[in-house]
Design a protein around this motif. Structure first.
Motif, PDB file in Angstrom:
ATOM      1  N   ALA A 166      37.985  35.603  83.698  1.00  0.00           N
ATOM      2  CA  ALA A 166      37.209  36.623  83.010  1.00  0.00           C
ATOM      3  C   ALA A 166      37.735  36.863  81.599  1.00  0.00           C
ATOM      4  O   ALA A 166      36.968  37.162  80.673  1.00  0.00           O
ATOM      5  CB  ALA A 166      37.228  37.928  83.809  1.00  0.00           C
ATOM      6  N   LEU A 167      39.052  36.723  81.425  1.00  0.00           N
ATOM      7  CA  LEU A 167      39.640  36.927  80.097  1.00  0.00           C
ATOM      8  C   LEU A 167      39.320  35.770  79.158  1.00  0.00           C
ATOM      9  O   LEU A 167      39.280  35.947  77.927  1.00  0.00           O
ATOM     10  CB  LEU A 167      41.160  37.078  80.220  1.00  0.00           C
ATOM     11  N   ARG A 168      39.099  34.606  79.721  1.00  0.00           N
ATOM     12  CA  ARG A 168      38.881  33.422  78.885  1.00  0.00           C
ATOM     13  C   ARG A 168      37.398  33.120  78.648  1.00  0.00           C
ATOM     14  O   ARG A 168      37.073  32.280  77.809  1.00  0.00           O
ATOM     15  CB  ARG A 168      39.579  32.210  79.506  1.00  0.00           C
ATOM     16  N   ILE A 269      46.200  35.270  75.085  1.00  0.00           N
ATOM     17  CA  ILE A 269      44.811  34.814  75.004  1.00  0.00           C
ATOM     18  C   ILE A 269      44.151  35.330  73.733  1.00  0.00           C
ATOM     19  O   ILE A 269      43.372  34.621  73.076  1.00  0.00           O
ATOM     20  CB  ILE A 269      44.030  35.249  76.242  1.00  0.00           C
ATOM     21  N   ILE A 270      44.464  36.572  73.362  1.00  0.00           N
ATOM     22  CA  ILE A 270      43.916  37.138  72.117  1.00  0.00           C
ATOM     23  C   ILE A 270      44.368  36.315  70.926  1.00  0.00           C
ATOM     24  O   ILE A 270      43.583  36.017  70.012  1.00  0.00           O
ATOM     25  CB  ILE A 270      44.344  38.618  71.959  1.00  0.00           C
ATOM     26  N   ARG A 271      45.646  35.927  70.900  1.00  0.00           N
ATOM     27  CA  ARG A 271      46.161  35.126  69.793  1.00  0.00           C
ATOM     28  C   ARG A 271      45.430  33.798  69.698  1.00  0.00           C
ATOM     29  O   ARG A 271      45.180  33.282  68.582  1.00  0.00           O
ATOM     30  CB  ARG A 271      47.666  34.884  69.967  1.00  0.00           C
ATOM     31  N   GLU A 272      45.079  33.220  70.831  1.00  0.00           N
ATOM     32  CA  GLU A 272      44.366  31.942  70.830  1.00  0.00           C
ATOM     33  C   GLU A 272      42.984  32.063  70.207  1.00  0.00           C
ATOM     34  O   GLU A 272      42.441  31.084  69.682  1.00  0.00           O
ATOM     35  CB  GLU A 272      44.231  31.417  72.268  1.00  0.00           C
ATOM     36  N   LEU A 273      42.417  33.277  70.277  1.00  0.00           N
ATOM     37  CA  LEU A 273      41.083  33.476  69.711  1.00  0.00           C
ATOM     38  C   LEU A 273      41.141  33.761  68.210  1.00  0.00           C
ATOM     39  O   LEU A 273      40.116  33.855  67.551  1.00  0.00           O
ATOM     40  CB  LEU A 273      40.376  34.643  70.436  1.00  0.00           C
TER      41      LEU A 273
END
Length: 273
Positions: A166-168, A269-273
């Motif tokens: 869900a986060l991804r 995950i936020i950093r990856e975005l």
């Protein structure tokens, strides 16, 4: 309606025929039938008379049912959506309004009360068949209004277990997805909100694997589980099902990362975005 259901459960547990309960109130079996299906209201005095007649010794339950009799139909903010949105959506908002605690398991989506407006709009745009514009806007509006329970002076404790999937998911594109995760990160800082993530590499079983929303009542008998299906929303209140979903939640929570590890994964995950 829930009051009627609980009175029926109480009567059946006592082995009391509906006609005898109806005779106590002076209206016969039809009156009890209407009360138990939610078509007729009932006063606190009559609730307590029936409970005594059924020899119910659970005073906390009787007090909780008596309190329901003082609620006035049509006065909740969710009633503004009557005739616009399906009753189950309004019922969910009402249950959350009265909840003493909330728990949710989400596998593919961020929990509704955590969603940004853009994220919610994207979700409703995916509905099949497509929703009329007026209903889609009303659903988004209702979802945003539901979030006000998190802003109370004394909000109910909210525990969310969210799968890494869900986060991804990048619903609405990278910008919308990132804003949604930042919003989730901010919410996790609030003392009444607990968030744990089930990682992709989890090796423990995670229960039934489907989403659910658990609403705590003033007493355990008034808890409710809400599950989404392909044909709509279902509300479950049978004690055996409540017990099952409590066990599922405990199992899934055990398999999830700790709060600190979950926040770290979310930040990554936020950093990856």
């Amino acid at each position: 309606m829930r009051l009627g259901v609980e009175l029926r459960k109480m009567r059946e547990a006592a082995g009391m025929p509906a006609r005898e309960a109806g005779a106590l109130l002076g209206g016969g079996q039809p009156q009890i039938s209407h009360i138990e299906t939610g078509r007729y209201g009932i006063s606190e005095e009559r609730v307590r008379r029936l409970a005594a007649f059924y020899q119910c010794s659970d005073t906390a339950l009787v007090d909780a049912l008596s309190a329901i009799t003082h609620e006035q139909r049509g006065q909740g903010w969710w009633e503004e959506y009557s005739g616009i949105l399906p009753a189950p959506l309004r019922d969910l908002a009402e249950m959350e309004h009265h909840a003493t605690f909330l728990r949710t398991i989400q596998v593919t989506h961020i929990p509704g009360v955590f969603q940004t407006e853009d994220y919610a709009r994207t979700i409703f745009n995916y509905n099949f068949p497509p929703l009329p514009q007026t209903e889609r806007d009303a659903r988004i509006s209702l979802r945003m209004e539901r979030q006000k329970i998190l802003q109370r002076d004394e909000p109910p404790p909210y525990e969310a277990v969210i799968h890494e999937a869900a986060l991804r998911m990048r619903f609405g594109g990278r910008k919308v997805a990132r804003a949604q995760l930042v919003r989730l990160q901010e919410l996790c800082e609030r003392p009444h909100i607990t968030m744990r993530v089930i990682p992709f590499d989890v090796e423990e079983p995670i229960g039934s694997g489907h989403a659910m929303h658990y609403t705590g009542g003033p007493v355990p008998q008034l808890d409710t589980v809400q599950v989404d299906t392909g044909i709509g929303v279902n509300f479950l209140d049978a004690e055996s099902l409540l017990r099952k979903y409590r066990m599922i939640f405990d199992s899934v929570r055990t398999a999830a990362l700790s709060e600190a590890e979950s926040r770290d994964l979310l930040h990554s995950i936020i950093r990856e975005l």
